[in-house]
Design a protein around this motif. Structure first.
Motif, PDB file in Angstrom:
ATOM      1  N   PHE A 167       0.860  -1.175   0.000  1.00 26.27           N
ATOM      2  CA  PHE A 167       0.000   0.000   0.000  1.00 26.27           C
ATOM      3  C   PHE A 167       0.906   1.237   0.000  1.00 26.27           C
ATOM      4  O   PHE A 167       2.127   1.142   0.217  1.00 26.27           O
ATOM      5  CB  PHE A 167      -0.927   0.011   1.218  1.00 26.27           C
ATOM      6  N   SER A 168       0.339   2.371  -0.260  1.00 30.25           N
ATOM      7  CA  SER A 168       1.106   3.611  -0.286  1.00 30.25           C
ATOM      8  C   SER A 168       0.205   4.762   0.132  1.00 30.25           C
ATOM      9  O   SER A 168      -1.008   4.593   0.333  1.00 30.25           O
ATOM     10  CB  SER A 168       1.672   3.865  -1.683  1.00 30.25           C
ATOM     11  N   ILE A 169       0.799   5.939   0.239  1.00 26.70           N
ATOM     12  CA  ILE A 169       0.014   7.121   0.588  1.00 26.70           C
ATOM     13  C   ILE A 169      -1.017   7.412  -0.495  1.00 26.70           C
ATOM     14  O   ILE A 169      -2.167   7.746  -0.217  1.00 26.70           O
ATOM     15  CB  ILE A 169       0.949   8.322   0.807  1.00 26.70           C
ATOM     16  N   GLN A 170      -0.581   7.253  -1.774  1.00 28.66           N
ATOM     17  CA  GLN A 170      -1.485   7.518  -2.891  1.00 28.66           C
ATOM     18  C   GLN A 170      -2.541   6.418  -3.050  1.00 28.66           C
ATOM     19  O   GLN A 170      -3.652   6.681  -3.513  1.00 28.66           O
ATOM     20  CB  GLN A 170      -0.690   7.659  -4.196  1.00 28.66           C
ATOM     21  N   ALA A 171      -2.193   5.156  -2.709  1.00 24.14           N
ATOM     22  CA  ALA A 171      -3.120   4.023  -2.850  1.00 24.14           C
ATOM     23  C   ALA A 171      -3.171   3.275  -1.517  1.00 24.14           C
ATOM     24  O   ALA A 171      -2.452   2.290  -1.317  1.00 24.14           O
ATOM     25  CB  ALA A 171      -2.672   3.097  -3.971  1.00 24.14           C
ATOM     26  N   PRO A 172      -3.980   3.746  -0.580  1.00 26.33           N
ATOM     27  CA  PRO A 172      -3.965   3.171   0.778  1.00 26.33           C
ATOM     28  C   PRO A 172      -4.587   1.788   0.888  1.00 26.33           C
ATOM     29  O   PRO A 172      -4.349   1.087   1.870  1.00 26.33           O
ATOM     30  CB  PRO A 172      -4.762   4.195   1.592  1.00 26.33           C
ATOM     31  N   ASP A 173      -5.389   1.357  -0.098  1.00 23.31           N
ATOM     32  CA  ASP A 173      -5.987   0.028  -0.031  1.00 23.31           C
ATOM     33  C   ASP A 173      -4.927  -1.054  -0.265  1.00 23.31           C
ATOM     34  O   ASP A 173      -4.051  -0.906  -1.121  1.00 23.31           O
ATOM     35  CB  ASP A 173      -7.100  -0.117  -1.073  1.00 23.31           C
ATOM     36  N   LEU A 174      -5.026  -2.143   0.479  1.00 25.73           N
ATOM     37  CA  LEU A 174      -4.051  -3.225   0.352  1.00 25.73           C
ATOM     38  C   LEU A 174      -4.156  -3.888  -1.023  1.00 25.73           C
ATOM     39  O   LEU A 174      -5.248  -4.172  -1.516  1.00 25.73           O
ATOM     40  CB  LEU A 174      -4.279  -4.282   1.438  1.00 25.73           C
ATOM     41  N   PHE A 175      -2.977  -4.150  -1.609  1.00 28.71           N
ATOM     42  CA  PHE A 175      -2.911  -4.835  -2.907  1.00 28.71           C
ATOM     43  C   PHE A 175      -1.980  -6.033  -2.766  1.00 28.71           C
ATOM     44  O   PHE A 175      -0.837  -5.902  -2.296  1.00 28.71           O
ATOM     45  CB  PHE A 175      -2.385  -3.901  -3.994  1.00 28.71           C
TER      46      PHE A 175
END
Length: 336
Positions: free
Chosen positions: A113-121
């Motif tokens: 996950f990241s700040i830009q994409a907080p949903d778990l992948f």
């Protein structure tokens, strides 16, 4: 019979540990001596463990990367059930037969996950299981007070189920995906000769054959023990040794641009080594002793990446939660 449960997990549940490795295991052994039919022994072991290291439970300053984090889950399980029968034909001749069944499994998953994409992948996952059945025959014959012979035969049959995938270039790619069986056959012969009360000599041969790719090894070993006095002993030993690669390495898949899949590691041979050790043992008192050894090891025929495919050595594998999967390996490396 004994059972254990993870103290670390209990400490984690009351907030004393950030990471909570969980494990539990059970062992048992039953021994049944008989008057004429020999000794029967049944033993078993079962255990499982797992650990979760989640950046999502931390502040962003503690993430694995500057502006991104990952959640890692890793687990394993193992089990052994063995039945042995030890029979003496006479006071100097015996045969020990062992039938065993072993199982092992590993699971792993990495979510990012990241700040830009907080949903778990889910970036990668693994589920691997292996069952090994073994038959061992161990024969011992004491010819006289100076000569003892040991011989043995061991047959291992493996049943494997490996599956994993990693997200690459917009799609999930499988590094392994198979169900297969394989076998390893080995035998050995050892001679113990005691020419005098102060000298023991040992020599032996071991042969191994890996049926899947017809690779084999023949290993010689020897040693001696010299008793300087009742409380002083000098010893020396040398030997050649070999072992299979981690079995998942043989089945690593390489997908070509045209869609064909190759298993470039399937014909890997044994990793080999030569060992030598010089030892000194002194009995200080009835309940204490000092022992020191000088040890040398040379490793050869170690799988490394074929020239032109990058750098990798199997000697450096095993220092992480996951075994690195690499293709195009050849038995051309060495080390100490």
């Amino acid at each position: 019979m004994a059972y254990r449960y993870s103290m670390f997990d209990l400490l984690g549940q009351i907030g004393l540990l950030d990471y909570k490795p969980r494990y539990q295991d059970l062992t048992f052994k039953f021994d049944v001596p008989t008057e004429k039919a020999g000794r029967l022994t049944l033993l078993g072991l079962w255990g499982k463990s797992n650990i979760n290291i989640f950046d999502s439970e931390k502040g962003s300053s503690e993430w694995t990367y500057k502006d991104a984090g990952e959640n890692i889950s890793s687990g394993s399980k193992t089990g052994v059930l063995a039945l042995s029968h030890h029979y003496f034909f006479d006071p100097h001749t015996s045969l020990k037969t062992i039938l065993s069944l072993q199982m092992a499994g590993n699971t792993g998953r990495t979510d990012t996950f990241s700040i830009q994409a907080p949903d778990l992948f889910t970036r990668s996952g693994e589920k691997s299981d292996e069952i090994k059945s073994t038959l061992s025959l161990l024969f011992r014959k004491k010819l006289n007070v100076k000569h003892v012979l040991d011989a043995g035969f061991i047959a291992d049959v493996f049943f494997i189920d490996y599956n994993d995938s990693t997200f690459r270039h917009g799609a999930y790619v499988r590094s392994t995906s198979l169900r297969e069986d394989m076998s390893l056959w080995s035998s050995f012969l050892q001679w113990h000769y005691q020419p005098s009360e102060v000298l023991d000599l040992y020599s032996g041969l071991r042969f191994q054959y890996f049926a899947m790719n017809q690779s084999w090894s023949l290993e010689s070993r020897g040693g001696l023990k010299y008793h300087l006095r009742n409380d002083h002993t000098m010893s020396f030993g040398f030997g050649l040794h070999s072992q299979l690669q981690p079995k998942v390495i043989y089945f690593y898949r390489t997908e070509l641009d045209n869609g064909d899949v190759l298993t470039t590691n399937r014909n890997l041979g044994f990793s080999r080594s030569a060992h030598a050790v010089l030892g000194y043992d002194k009995l200080l008192k009835e309940n204490s002793r000092i022992k020191t050894e000088i040890y040398y090891q040379w490793l050869y025929d170690i799988p490394v990446r074929e020239k032109g495919f990058g750098q990798f050595s199997m000697l450096n594998a095993g220092d992480n939660f996951f075994l690195p999967l690499v293709d195009s390996l050849v038995n051309e490396g060495d080390g100490l």
